[in-house]
Design a protein around this motif. Sequence first.
Motif, PDB file in Angstrom:
ATOM      1  N   THR A  50       0.841  -1.188   0.000  1.00 12.09           N
ATOM      2  CA  THR A  50       0.000   0.000   0.000  1.00 12.09           C
ATOM      3  C   THR A  50       0.880   1.243   0.000  1.00 12.09           C
ATOM      4  N   PRO A  51       0.472   2.341  -0.609  1.00 13.48           N
ATOM      5  CA  PRO A  51      -0.746   2.499  -1.398  1.00 13.48           C
ATOM      6  C   PRO A  51      -0.560   2.000  -2.819  1.00 13.48           C
ATOM      7  N   VAL A  52      -1.683   1.779  -3.482  1.00 12.60           N
ATOM      8  CA  VAL A  52      -1.675   1.361  -4.882  1.00 12.60           C
ATOM      9  C   VAL A  52      -1.849   2.586  -5.786  1.00 12.60           C
ATOM     10  N   ARG A  53      -2.717   3.469  -5.356  1.00 14.43           N
ATOM     11  CA  ARG A  53      -2.904   4.753  -6.034  1.00 14.43           C
ATOM     12  C   ARG A  53      -2.587   5.847  -5.029  1.00 14.43           C
ATOM     13  N   GLN A  54      -2.525   7.054  -5.481  1.00 13.91           N
ATOM     14  CA  GLN A  54      -2.159   8.166  -4.602  1.00 13.91           C
ATOM     15  C   GLN A  54      -2.957   8.152  -3.310  1.00 13.91           C
ATOM     16  N   GLY A  55      -2.309   7.745  -2.220  1.00 13.84           N
ATOM     17  CA  GLY A  55      -2.896   7.795  -0.902  1.00 13.84           C
ATOM     18  C   GLY A  55      -3.932   6.739  -0.574  1.00 13.84           C
ATOM     19  N   SER A  56      -4.164   5.760  -1.461  1.00 12.70           N
ATOM     20  CA  SER A  56      -5.186   4.765  -1.134  1.00 12.70           C
ATOM     21  C   SER A  56      -4.916   3.432  -1.812  1.00 12.70           C
ATOM     22  N   GLY A  57      -5.636   2.443  -1.326  1.00 14.40           N
ATOM     23  CA  GLY A  57      -5.619   1.129  -1.947  1.00 14.40           C
ATOM     24  C   GLY A  57      -4.574   0.196  -1.375  1.00 14.40           C
ATOM     25  N   VAL A  58      -4.950  -1.070  -1.376  1.00 13.79           N
ATOM     26  CA  VAL A  58      -4.066  -2.150  -0.957  1.00 13.79           C
ATOM     27  C   VAL A  58      -4.147  -3.228  -2.017  1.00 13.79           C
ATOM     28  N   LEU A  59      -3.006  -3.724  -2.454  1.00 15.02           N
ATOM     29  CA  LEU A  59      -2.970  -4.812  -3.428  1.00 15.02           C
ATOM     30  C   LEU A  59      -2.252  -5.977  -2.779  1.00 15.02           C
ATOM     31  N   GLY A  60      -2.852  -7.158  -2.871  1.00 16.57           N
ATOM     32  CA  GLY A  60      -2.234  -8.307  -2.235  1.00 16.57           C
ATOM     33  C   GLY A  60      -2.321  -9.560  -3.074  1.00 16.57           C
ATOM     34  N   ILE A  61      -1.452 -10.472  -2.753  1.00 20.20           N
ATOM     35  CA  ILE A  61      -1.437 -11.791  -3.370  1.00 20.20           C
ATOM     36  C   ILE A  61      -1.598 -12.809  -2.257  1.00 20.20           C
ATOM     37  N   ARG A  62      -2.487 -13.773  -2.475  1.00 23.92           N
ATOM     38  CA  ARG A  62      -2.743 -14.823  -1.484  1.00 23.92           C
ATOM     39  C   ARG A  62      -2.256 -16.147  -2.064  1.00 23.92           C
ATOM     40  N   LEU A  63      -1.586 -16.928  -1.233  1.00 25.00           N
ATOM     41  CA  LEU A  63      -1.060 -18.227  -1.640  1.00 25.00           C
ATOM     42  C   LEU A  63      -1.422 -19.249  -0.581  1.00 25.00           C
ATOM     43  N   GLU A  64      -1.935 -20.390  -1.021  1.00 21.40           N
ATOM     44  CA  GLU A  64      -2.226 -21.500  -0.117  1.00 21.40           C
ATOM     45  C   GLU A  64      -1.396 -22.694  -0.549  1.00 21.40           C
ATOM     46  N   VAL A  65      -0.620 -23.230   0.380  1.00 16.26           N
ATOM     47  CA  VAL A  65       0.271 -24.354   0.098  1.00 16.26           C
ATOM     48  C   VAL A  65      -0.128 -25.507   1.013  1.00 16.26           C
ATOM     49  N   ASP A  66      -0.456 -26.649   0.403  1.00 15.33           N
ATOM     50  CA  ASP A  66      -0.944 -27.796   1.173  1.00 15.33           C
ATOM     51  C   ASP A  66       0.212 -28.683   1.649  1.00 15.33           C
ATOM     52  N   THR A  67      -0.153 -29.678   2.430  1.00 17.20           N
ATOM     53  CA  THR A  67       0.829 -30.607   3.003  1.00 17.20           C
ATOM     54  C   THR A  67       1.629 -31.315   1.924  1.00 17.20           C
ATOM     55  N   GLN A  68       0.959 -31.755   0.875  1.00 14.72           N
ATOM     56  CA  GLN A  68       1.647 -32.490  -0.195  1.00 14.72           C
ATOM     57  C   GLN A  68       2.736 -31.628  -0.834  1.00 14.72           C
ATOM     58  N   THR A  69       2.438 -30.379  -1.092  1.00 13.48           N
ATOM     59  CA  THR A  69       3.426 -29.487  -1.700  1.00 13.48           C
ATOM     60  C   THR A  69       4.589 -29.238  -0.751  1.00 13.48           C
ATOM     61  N   LEU A  70       4.286 -29.017   0.533  1.00 11.82           N
ATOM     62  CA  LEU A  70       5.365 -28.834   1.513  1.00 11.82           C
ATOM     63  C   LEU A  70       6.244 -30.086   1.596  1.00 11.82           C
ATOM     64  N   ASP A  71       5.622 -31.263   1.576  1.00 11.02           N
ATOM     65  CA  ASP A  71       6.390 -32.509   1.626  1.00 11.02           C
ATOM     66  C   ASP A  71       7.292 -32.657   0.406  1.00 11.02           C
TER      67      ASP A  71
END
Length: 130
Positions: free
Chosen positions: A103-124
């Motif tokens: 943050t910010p994404v634009r002048q003085g505002s906004g939040v941009l995010g990326i979400r990642l979910e990693v399961d047990t199989q991938t961790l293993d």
Amino acid sequence: MPSKAFVEIKDLVLNTQIGTYATGAVVPDRHLLDLILAIDPQLVMIANDVMTSVFDYDPLVLQIDQLAQDGHYETQERLMTRIVEACAKYPQIQSVTMTLRKTPVRQGSGVLGIRLEVDTQTLDQMRSKI
């Protein structure tokens, strides 16, 4: 229904540099990490109040801080990948859900995010290559 346990870190401000911006572009000044780690409930529901019975997350948080400050990142995704690799080194962690926001994404505002979910199989799979 089986019991579940999670370690949650929210709104951790990372001291990092991510991205390359043109002159005059809005440059994010904060990078925030949310991390949810699934762990064995036996590491939470303990009989004795001793650290050896629980998952000690402090070393992981320290490592995340070090990764964030490890130099310039072109993308959020690369830092996230490195954080997952760090999590994979802990056999107590069964899965990872992570959001990295800027943050910010634009002048003085906004939040941009990326979400990642990693399961047990991938961790293993990652652990087998360590």
